[in-house]
Enzyme design. Structure first.
Site, mmCIF file in Angstrom:
data_model
loop_
_atom_site.group_PDB
_atom_site.id
_atom_site.type_symbol
_atom_site.label_atom_id
_atom_site.label_comp_id
_atom_site.label_asym_id
_atom_site.label_seq_id
_atom_site.Cartn_x
_atom_site.Cartn_y
_atom_site.Cartn_z
ATOM 1 N N ASN A 123 0.903 -1.034 -0.185
ATOM 2 C CA ASN A 123 -0.044 0.097 -0.035
ATOM 3 C C ASN A 123 0.900 1.300 0.108
ATOM 4 O O ASN A 123 0.445 2.270 -0.174
ATOM 5 C CB ASN A 123 -0.934 0.006 1.125
ATOM 6 C CG ASN A 123 -1.615 -1.466 1.264
ATOM 7 O OD1 ASN A 123 -2.088 -1.926 0.170
ATOM 8 N ND2 ASN A 123 -2.441 -1.361 2.246
ATOM 9 N N SER A 154 -8.480 2.935 -50.490
ATOM 10 C CA SER A 154 -9.553 2.198 -50.839
ATOM 11 C C SER A 154 -9.127 1.064 -51.511
ATOM 12 O O SER A 154 -8.201 0.939 -52.284
ATOM 13 C CB SER A 154 -10.661 2.715 -51.501
ATOM 14 O OG SER A 154 -11.658 2.079 -51.811
#
Length: 474
Positions: free
Chosen positions: A144, A320
């Site tokens: 912690n 594309s």
């Protein structure tokens, strides 16, 4: 590499560990329990380096206080230095998202450091009678205080790198702003023609926004340099020497090169995630403004025929599989997507910080994971935009010039001289006929050609020269 396994023991019982592993039983349990992200904490080298720095500082402090025998301290310090230099990062195998408030990460670090220290002394891995992961490496510590301190240091290191990337991106926009300093165009509000500006002014804005965000990151980093190291379990400093916190922070500052300081209130610092929330908000701010900038780049480059067509982005790949010749704004698009992710991560950080209870927030692992990912991805996005897009942007100068002189936005510059009503009528006439404001104003006798030339000079239109005094007209 050694073959087979070794047996280690914890409170759950015996567990087989790969014989050649530097980690131990606690790490094996964590790997079994937390298969969440498909990655490990080694994905974030800043975190591993920070963990090693924290453990090294702890060993130095415990040595100074006479709590850790010098030979054990020296060996642990050497192992930490090696990890800090990049060794054994592949042994940090626990998932970054884990239950236990980061205990698995702390245990992983303790075991790797202990086993490397044992190896240095000539002992086999797992021989913890000589050097123990918890009794020696973790002496005077708790997950912690170790884990949040390491996370904070890792975030600061990553923040510094993001700051460098933002500075480079701001510089790229500044270079373009200089190049486009004489390119007149129409500014827009609500996607409608507003008043003229230069493309250079537009690109300067992007540089200024980015630099402002870099400064906010510096402020956020300062908040992260307060450490609860020495507070142990909940901030009461249980099992810690009264001088440990001060010594450990001093050593950590020396090791990391960052001005780490002890928290003013260790209990508050152990449970408070405010600095993480603050940082997350700043990262969201960076993401929002980067995304807005990329939206602008995509909009200004739309076309090339049926869109705005004001600028050209560098073609970096075919756009594309079905439309030959199509090129898409893929670099701004990927930056947009990073921004969306960072904004989502901010919500995760917010909810995790809010969900903490009483003396500890158990959800710091997902906070750390979210912030470290946001920092890494923002840095990569900035680098990509700065190298693969901005330098190659070109301006369609003639098209921009034509749109300015065909736009009714020019009438705004005439309003102080001929009045709002006359300007409105002139704008409506221009829209109806398709003719230019300048020609219509001259034809109507509202202003002389000389007056119009003065008012409509580019430097006057764009605020780069003192505005002319309003004319007295009859």
């Amino acid at each position: 590499m050694a073959q087979g396994t070794r047996v280690e023991h914890d409170l759950v019982g015996d567990e087989e560990v790969p014989a050649d592993a530097y980690y131990g039983v606690h790490t094996v349990r964590a790997v079994e329990n937390f298969a969440i992200t498909g990655s490990t904490i080694a994905r974030f080298p800043e975190l591993i380096t920070a963990l090693a720095a924290v453990k090294q500082a702890a060993a130095q402090a415990n040595r100074d206080l006479g709590l850790l025998p010098p030979d054990i301290a020296r060996t642990i310090i050497r192992a930490c230095e090696e990890i800090g230099a990049g060794r054994l990062h592949d042994q940090f195998v626990v998932d970054p998202v884990q239950g236990g408030a980061g205990t698995s990460t702390n245990m992983n670090a303790n075991e790797v450091i202990a086993n490397r220290a044992l190896e240095i002394l000539g002992h086999p891995r797992g021989c913890y009678d000589a050097i123990h992961p918890l009794d020696h490496v973790n002496l005077g510590q708790s997950t912690n205080d170790v884990y949040p301190t390491a996370v904070r240091l890792a975030l600061v290191a990553s923040l510094r790198r993001l700051g460098d990337s933002l500075r480079a991106l701001a510089t790229a926009f500044t270079v373009k702003a200089t190049e486009f300093g004489d390119v007149l165009k129409m500014g827009r509000t609500q996607l409608q023609d507003a008043v003229p500006m230069t493309l250079g002014q537009e690109f300067t804005t992007y540089a200024v926004m980015i630099e402002e965000d870099r400064q906010r990151l510096t402020e956020a980093a300062a908040l992260l340099l307060e450490s609860n190291l020495g507070g142990t379990a909940i901030g009461t400093r249980i099992n810690g020497h009264p001088r440990y916190a001060e010594l450990a922070c001093r050593h950590l500052a020396d090791i990391s090169g960052e001005p780490v300081r002890p928290a003013g209130d260790f209990i508050e610092a152990t449970q408070d995630c405010g600095a993480f929330v603050q940082l997350s908000g700043v990262l969201k701010r960076v993401a929002v403004k980067l995304s807005k900038t990329c939206n602008d780049l995509r909009l200004m480059s739309s076309g090339p025929i049926a869109g705005l067509g004001e600028i050209n982005l560098p073609p970096v790949q075919a756009g594309s599989s079905i439309m030959p010749g199509k090129v898409n704004p893929v670099i701004p698009e990927v930056v947009n997507q990073v921004a969306f992710e960072v904004i989502g991560n901010d919500l995760t950080v917010t909810m995790a910080a809010e969900a903490g209870q009483l003396q500890l927030n158990a959800f710091e692992p997902v906070i750390a994971y979210s912030l470290l990912r946001s920092l890494a991805h923002l840095r990569a996005a900035c680098d990509t935009l700065a190298t693969r897009c901005v330098p190659g942007i070109t301006a369609n100068r003639e098209h921009l010039h034509d749109t300015v002189h065909r736009s009714i936005g020019l009438v705004t510059a005439l309003a102080p001289h001929i009045g709002y009503a006359a300007s409105t009528a002139l704008a409506r006439r221009a829209l109806a006929t398709g003719r230019g404001i300048k020609d219509l104003a001259t034809e109507a006798g509202l202003l002389t050609t000389e007056q119009l030339e003065t008012i409509l000079r580019p430097e006057n239109l764009t605020g780069q020269a003192p505005l002319p005094e309003p004319l007295t007209t009859t």
